[in-house]
Design an enzyme around this catalytic site. Structure first.
Site, PDB file in Angstrom:
ATOM      1  CE1 TYR A 266      41.506 125.320   8.952  1.00 12.66           C
ATOM      2  CE2 TYR A 266      40.647 123.148   8.371  1.00 12.66           C
ATOM      3  CZ  TYR A 266      41.234 123.998   9.293  1.00 12.66           C
ATOM      4  OH  TYR A 266      41.570 123.543  10.536  1.00 12.66           O
TER       5      TYR A 266
ATOM      6  CB  VAL B  46      32.095 125.721  11.933  1.00  9.14           C
ATOM      7  CG1 VAL B  46      31.718 127.012  12.656  1.00  9.14           C
ATOM      8  CG2 VAL B  46      31.122 124.595  12.294  1.00  9.14           C
TER       9      VAL B  46
ATOM     10  N   GLY C  74      34.358 127.958  18.006  1.00  7.24           N
ATOM     11  CA  GLY C  74      34.518 128.185  19.439  1.00  7.24           C
ATOM     12  C   GLY C  74      33.253 128.656  20.127  1.00  7.24           C
TER      13      GLY C  74
ATOM     14  N   GLY D 156      30.257 126.774  19.880  1.00  8.02           N
ATOM     15  CA  GLY D 156      29.334 125.649  19.996  1.00  8.02           C
ATOM     16  C   GLY D 156      28.589 125.316  18.721  1.00  8.02           C
TER      17      GLY D 156
ATOM     18  N   GLY E 271      29.718 123.946  15.934  1.00  3.64           N
ATOM     19  CA  GLY E 271      30.077 122.605  15.474  1.00  3.64           C
ATOM     20  C   GLY E 271      29.357 121.524  16.259  1.00  3.64           C
TER      21      GLY E 271
ATOM     22  CG  ASN F 134      41.331 119.213   9.981  1.00  5.40           C
ATOM     23  OD1 ASN F 134      41.491 119.886  10.995  1.00  5.40           O
ATOM     24  ND2 ASN F 134      40.331 119.396   9.147  1.00  5.40           N
ATOM     25  CE  LYS F 135      48.341 115.347  13.914  1.00  5.73           C
ATOM     26  NZ  LYS F 135      48.282 114.032  13.389  1.00  5.73           N
ATOM     27  CE  LYS F 136      43.438 124.712  15.852  1.00  7.04           C
ATOM     28  NZ  LYS F 136      43.192 126.128  15.561  1.00  7.04           N
TER      29      LYS F 136
ATOM     30  CE1 TYR G  85      33.302 115.863  12.913  1.00  7.90           C
ATOM     31  CE2 TYR G  85      35.541 115.758  12.074  1.00  7.90           C
ATOM     32  CZ  TYR G  85      34.244 116.214  11.971  1.00  7.90           C
ATOM     33  OH  TYR G  85      33.881 117.019  10.918  1.00  7.90           O
TER      34      TYR G  85
END
Length: 183
Positions: A31, A96, A102, A104, A106, A133-135, A140
């Site tokens: 990833y 994850v 999506g 929960g 994480g 890694n903007k997401k 966080y």
């Protein structure tokens, strides 16, 4: 995406599950488009050997009330120390699997890591996120983490194993007195 009847339990990794975590580590590296030089055997040793170097929490999927031994994610962490703030917990990996995102998972995993940090009387939880890694950065921040990229005024430096060996060979020193012969 996982089904609506799925639930998750966050728990310590079992020794026989290291292979599953290593598989997720490889998914994570893919990833991030990162290379992996670690091995499953080394990870096993570092998690469960005589000298524990790290710890791991996993998110296990429960389908229709039945534990399926399907790991949805993991967090690899270790205790660390900062002389200015005291004990901290450093998250090295937080991942994850795509099909569980999506739901929960994480948030549950991150909460469990925060609880571990509190139990260890840590003053902070630290982690590094790639700028691309903007997401993850947004996740966080939603969870309450503060982005210190600009504010800390420091660079993270790394001395790799090869460079360590080169340094030791080219800079002989007296181990007994911890004094460099070149000074």
């Amino acid at each position: 995406m996982a089904g609506n009847s799925d639930r998750y339990v966050i728990r310590e990794l079992k020794e026989e599950e290291v292979g599953q975590v290593f598989d997720m580590l490889l998914e994570f590296a893919d990833y991030l488009k990162a290379s992996v030089s670690n091995t499953q055997d080394a990870l096993q040793r570092d998690l469960f050997g005589d000298t524990k170097r790290c710890y791991c929490l996993v998110a296990e999927c429960i389908v229709d009330g039945v534990y399926k031994n399907q790991l949805a994610g993991y967090s690899l962490y270790f205790p660390a120390y900062n002389s200015f703030t005291g004990a901290i917990l450093h998250i090295n990996d937080f991942f994850v699997r795509d099909k569980y995102r999506g739901n929960g998972v994480g948030m549950l995993l991150y909460q469990a890591v925060a609880k571990k940090a509190i139990d260890l009387d840590c003053q902070a939880v630290d982690l590094l996120v790639r700028p691309s890694n903007k997401k993850a950065t947004e996740f966080y921040e939603r969870m309450g983490a503060v982005n210190h990229t600009e504010g800390v005024g420091r660079h993270r430096m790394r001395l790799t194993r090869i460079r360590m060996e080169d340094l030791v060979k080219t800079k002989p020193f007296d181990l007994a007195n911890c004094v460099s012969n070149d000074l």
